[in-house]
Design a protein around this motif. Structure first.
Motif, PDB file in Angstrom:
ATOM      1  N   CYS A  13       0.975  -1.108  -0.141  1.00 13.32           N
ATOM      2  CA  CYS A  13      -0.117   0.124   0.258  1.00 13.32           C
ATOM      3  C   CYS A  13       0.685   1.057   0.092  1.00 13.32           C
ATOM      4  O   CYS A  13       2.136   0.880   0.141  1.00 13.32           O
ATOM      5  N   CYS A  17      -3.815   3.037   6.306  1.00  9.58           N
ATOM      6  CA  CYS A  17      -4.538   4.329   6.598  1.00  9.58           C
ATOM      7  C   CYS A  17      -4.700   3.870   7.838  1.00  9.58           C
ATOM      8  O   CYS A  17      -4.374   2.881   8.901  1.00  9.58           O
ATOM      9  N   CYS A  20      -6.614   0.802   9.516  1.00  8.34           N
ATOM     10  CA  CYS A  20      -5.983  -0.884   8.959  1.00  8.34           C
ATOM     11  C   CYS A  20      -4.958  -1.363   9.929  1.00  8.34           C
ATOM     12  O   CYS A  20      -3.924  -1.511  10.547  1.00  8.34           O
ATOM     13  N   GLY A  61      -3.867  -5.836   1.397  1.00 11.40           N
ATOM     14  CA  GLY A  61      -2.871  -4.190   0.431  1.00 11.40           C
ATOM     15  C   GLY A  61      -3.987  -3.722  -0.616  1.00 11.40           C
ATOM     16  O   GLY A  61      -4.841  -3.538  -0.882  1.00 11.40           O
TER      17      GLY A  61
HETATM   18  S1  SF4 Z   1      -5.208  -2.613   3.073  1.00  6.82           S
HETATM   19 FE1  SF4 Z   1      -6.777  -1.271   2.601  1.00  6.82          FE
HETATM   20  S2  SF4 Z   1      -6.612  -0.858   4.546  1.00  6.82           S
HETATM   21 FE2  SF4 Z   1      -5.285  -1.342   4.964  1.00  6.82          FE
HETATM   22  S3  SF4 Z   1      -3.578   0.401   3.985  1.00  6.82           S
HETATM   23 FE3  SF4 Z   1      -4.181  -0.743   2.077  1.00  6.82          FE
HETATM   24  S4  SF4 Z   1      -5.813   0.935   1.333  1.00  6.82           S
HETATM   25 FE4  SF4 Z   1      -5.635   1.323   3.237  1.00  6.82          FE
END
Ligand code: SF4
Length: 371
Positions: A13, A17, A20, A61
């Motif tokens: 990523c 977030c 998360c 991810g």
């Molecule tokens: S998996 Fe989804 S919620 Fe988690 S950091 Fe990545 S984009 Fe954000």
């Protein structure tokens, strides 16, 4: 030969977030070694007679972050190792900021026919505390672009219970998704992991979450609005137009075999459940040494299997056969159904028992009383 659902975890990523708790990494420099390791795992999973694959799911991810050359390389390896049905449902999870005319062509080119868009909300003020990489306009563009191109079944993820969210603001997001032409909706309750950045903001009062009764009202409203628009609830968190259900996720709930490849991925076959490590360095090391990444295995006992069958059936709107419930739970099961129907959280139609919309809201608590 038994067919499979294949899950492939692509854990990278751009940033984490604030809410998360998934097995992800923001160390983008590790993408190349990760792909090499994943391909080793794909090859090691191949058998002399390739197993048929009926559903393929790239989850993360942020799978939509992966560049075209890497996606194509991975795809070639998967199709060499498995017999992927040309009609297979092939889902890719995409973040709105990655949905461009070019990326849609690349995804379509490798056979993706279903997109799961991680929108979460169409309201900027609700997205901001989540630390997502998109705002309302990117989410709208992504949805409209994906639907307008055609060739994909489009699903949108939305979250209930965001900081500052109200029943009305949630409904605005929901209606926008529906008007945008989605055939599928996944509506998740915010599940705030202790220690996450958003959890800390809530702890110190910088973010305020809606009360439980407000979240319950959002959920009930979601069921009404989605159903009126022709998206039937087929599982506690999932709604679809007829024929647009996620076949991959149905496999999980119907306890049909699936194989998970990549960081933290889970697999199920027969009575066996197993899972790969969630630690990226360990994953790279194990695969680098020609080892398996599986660090957890369990064989379900008959009792665990019984509970799992009931739990997973009851997650679905079609519920469980009354006769199966009684066979598996005995007189306790009969009393449970009697109480549930009297109190309005279960309904019984002919030989099937299922949760009512209000029952779904507290389904875990109700099921806990059964065992
Ligand atoms: S998996 Fe989804 S919620 Fe988690 S950091 Fe990545 S984009 Fe954000």
């Amino acid at each position: 030969m038994i067919d499979l659902g294949l899950y492939v975890h692509l854990p990278f990523c751009r940033r984490r977030c604030t809410y998360c708790a998934f097995a992800i990494s923001v160390e983008r420099s590790l993408e190349a070694p990760y792909l090499d390791a994943l391909i080793r795992e794909v090859r090691a999973s191949a058998s002399s007679a390739p197993q048929p694959v009926e559903t393929l799911f790239y989850g993360g991810g942020t799978p939509s972050l992966m560049g075209p050359a890497n996606l194509q390389r991975l795809d070639r390896q998967i199709r060499a190792a498995f017999q992927v049905n040309p009609q297979a449902e092939f889902t890719l999870e995409a973040n709105p900021e990655d949905v461009s005319a070019q990326s849609l062509e690349v995804w379509s080119g490798i056979g993706v026919n279903r997109l799961s868009l991680g929108v979460q909300s169409f309201i900027d003020e609700e997205l901001y505390p989540l630390g997502r990489g998109h705002g309302r306009s990117a989410a709208l563009e992504a949805l409209d672009r994906a639907v307008a191109r055609g060739g994909f079944r489009v699903s949108v993820d939305l979250i209930l219970g965001l900081p500052g969210q109200t029943v009305r603001s949630f409904e605005r997001s929901l209606v926008r998704a529906i008007e945008g032409g989605v055939g599928h909706l996944s509506l998740y309750m915010l599940d705030l992991e202790e220690g996450s950045a958003l959890w800390r903001q809530v702890e110190v009062g910088r973010s305020i979450l809606p009360e439980d009764d407000v979240i319950a009202a959002m959920y009930k409203r979601a069921i009404e609005v989605a159903t009126e628009a022709g998206l039937e609830q087929y599982e506690v968190s999932n709604f679809a137009r007829p024929g647009e259900e996620s076949l991959h996720n149905l496999r999980y709930w119907e306890r049909r075999p699936y194989l998970g490849l990549g960081l933290g991925a889970h697999s199920f076959a027969g009575q066996q459940r197993y899972a790969n490590t969630r630690d990226l360095s360990e994953y790279l090391k194990l695969l680098g040494e020609g080892d398996t990444a599986v660090v957890f295995r369990e064989t379900l006992t008959p009792e665990e299997e019984r509970e799992e069958k009931i739990f997973l059936s009851l997650r679905q709107a079609r519920g469980v056969r009354y006769s199966d419930l009684v066979r598996l739970c005995g007189p306790e099961g009969m009393k449970w159904v009697e109480r549930g129907t009297e109190e309005g959280w279960l309904f019984r139609r002919e030989d099937r028992v299922a949760f009512t919309p209000a029952g779904f809201l507290l389904s875990n608590d109700h099921i806990a009383r059964l065992f």
